[in-house]
Scaffold this active site. Structure first.
Site, PDB file in Angstrom:
ATOM      1  CD  GLU A 109     -22.051  94.107  37.892  1.00 42.81           C
ATOM      2  OE1 GLU A 109     -21.291  93.974  36.766  1.00 42.81           O
ATOM      3  OE2 GLU A 109     -20.925  95.096  38.586  1.00 42.81           O
TER       4      GLU A 109
ATOM      5  NE  ARG B 199      -4.913 113.423  17.001  1.00 46.58           N
ATOM      6  CZ  ARG B 199      -4.422 112.520  15.820  1.00 46.58           C
ATOM      7  NH1 ARG B 199      -4.752 111.452  14.931  1.00 46.58           N
ATOM      8  NH2 ARG B 199      -3.044 113.035  15.914  1.00 46.58           N
TER       9      ARG B 199
HETATM   10  N1  SAM Z   1     -20.619  94.337  33.751  1.00 43.02           N
HETATM   11  C1  SAM Z   1     -19.270  95.013  32.779  1.00 43.02           C
HETATM   12  C2  SAM Z   1     -19.208  94.153  32.120  1.00 43.02           C
HETATM   13  O1  SAM Z   1     -18.305  93.322  32.953  1.00 43.02           O
HETATM   14  O2  SAM Z   1     -19.192  94.255  30.605  1.00 43.02           O
HETATM   15  C3  SAM Z   1     -18.453  96.000  33.154  1.00 43.02           C
HETATM   16  C4  SAM Z   1     -19.368  96.962  33.403  1.00 43.02           C
HETATM   17  S1  SAM Z   1     -18.315  98.995  33.875  1.00 43.02           S
HETATM   18  C5  SAM Z   1     -17.742  98.481  35.234  1.00 43.02           C
HETATM   19  C6  SAM Z   1     -19.593 100.069  34.120  1.00 43.02           C
HETATM   20  C7  SAM Z   1     -19.391 100.727  32.849  1.00 43.02           C
HETATM   21  O3  SAM Z   1     -18.089 101.505  32.465  1.00 43.02           O
HETATM   22  C8  SAM Z   1     -19.945 100.053  31.201  1.00 43.02           C
HETATM   23  O4  SAM Z   1     -21.326 100.333  31.305  1.00 43.02           O
HETATM   24  C9  SAM Z   1     -19.725 100.803  30.534  1.00 43.02           C
HETATM   25  O5  SAM Z   1     -19.958 102.570  29.795  1.00 43.02           O
HETATM   26  C10 SAM Z   1     -17.889 101.554  31.103  1.00 43.02           C
HETATM   27  N2  SAM Z   1     -16.994 101.023  30.936  1.00 43.02           N
HETATM   28  C11 SAM Z   1     -16.304  99.820  31.791  1.00 43.02           C
HETATM   29  N3  SAM Z   1     -15.269  99.441  30.432  1.00 43.02           N
HETATM   30  C12 SAM Z   1     -14.752  99.264  29.120  1.00 43.02           C
HETATM   31  C13 SAM Z   1     -14.318  99.745  27.666  1.00 43.02           C
HETATM   32  N4  SAM Z   1     -13.495  98.910  27.901  1.00 43.02           N
HETATM   33  N5  SAM Z   1     -14.932 100.220  26.649  1.00 43.02           N
HETATM   34  C14 SAM Z   1     -15.946 100.906  27.209  1.00 43.02           C
HETATM   35  N6  SAM Z   1     -16.379 100.847  28.551  1.00 43.02           N
HETATM   36  C15 SAM Z   1     -16.373 100.653  29.396  1.00 43.02           C
END
Ligand code: SAM
Length: 251
Positions: free
Chosen positions: A117, A159
């Protein structure tokens, strides 16, 4: 530029050995270090997460493990060197081409890849007191972890470093490049053969008339921007950058 990436899946970052980024590393333009977050866990199971305060589904990454990792990685850098902490998260600011350009001016980035999460919010709050911290989202989608987002950010940033692109003229002309002439998106591109499966290259591109080619490219760019990304047309994107839509064009 130095980049340190902290993750529980170091192998996920192996594509950074390939292609343009790999070449930049071998040329000494980019210095990438990948660290396993679990090396800073203290129990025999190398635990990095725990259940969320307040309840709810999923697990949250522990601030004590992240704190130990970030303190150790900060101590590895050049003496007096100032790092920027980049935390990928869907709830961050959009990572865009201007932001990539800003990052490319930093001497040192530390990227903290979340999983589950996400990372306990006190980590960003604490490090904001001691260094620049930017929370970036790579799009309005939810990934399983920050590693794929880190790959996107490192490649987009690398880049733009001097000496990385074969043709330095191509970056200012790319879609979204700040100050790009024409609309935000680049139009269609073509190469040999001139006829492929019955499809021909637009005549103007074979004409040798550079002025006409530039006008055609601007029109296609404006048309594509209006069709694909109407959100990039209008306030914030001055009208004089968006040329009239040429309805009759095929591309
Ligand atoms: N519960 C969080 C929320 O809804 O905001 C989502 C957590 S996600 C399953 C797990 C990790 O994936 C995050 O802590 C982040 O590091 C990464 N992550 C997921 N989507 C991302 C995005 N669109 N941009 C950057 N990092 C992302």
């Amino acid at each position: 530029m130095r980049v340190d990436i902290i993750t529980i899946f170091p192998d996920y970052l192996s594509p950074l050995e390939l292609s343009l980024v790999g070449k930049a590393r071998r040329a000494g333009i980019l210095d990438v270090h990948v660290h396993d977050l679990r090396s800073w866990a203290t129990d025999r199971h190398r635990t990095v997460d725990d259940s969320p305060y307040g309840g709810g589904p999923g697990m949250v990454m522990r601030p004590d493990v992240w704190g130990a990792a970030l303190d150790a990685v900060r101590a590895l850098g050049p003496v007096g060197g100032s790092a920027t902490l980049v935390i990928p998260t869907p709830s961050g600011r959009p990572f865009t081409q201007p932001r990539a350009q800003e990052l490319s001016a930093s001497p040192w980035l530390i990227i903290a890849c979340g999983r589950y999460e996400g990372i306990d919010a006190r980590v960003a709050a604490h490090y904001r007191e001691v260094m620049p911290v930017i929370e970036f989202s790579v799009g309005d989608v939810v990934l399983a972890g920050g590693e794929a987002a880190a790959l996107v950010m490192v490649e987009a940033t690398a880049r733009l470093l001097p000496g990385v692109l074969g043709n330095e003229a191509s970056a200012p002309d790319d879609s979204f490049a700040p100050g790009r002439s024409g609309a935000a998106l680049e139009g269609p591109v073509f190469t040999r053969p001139p006829v492929w499966r019955g499809l021909t290259v637009p005549d103007v591109l074979l004409s040798g008339d550079h002025g006409a080619v530039a006008r055609w490219r601007n029109e296609r760019s404006a048309d594509r921007t209006r069709r694909m990304r109407p959100d990039l047309v209008g306030p914030g994107y001055p009208d004089d950058k968006v040329l009239p839509l040429a309805e009759s064009e095929e591309w």
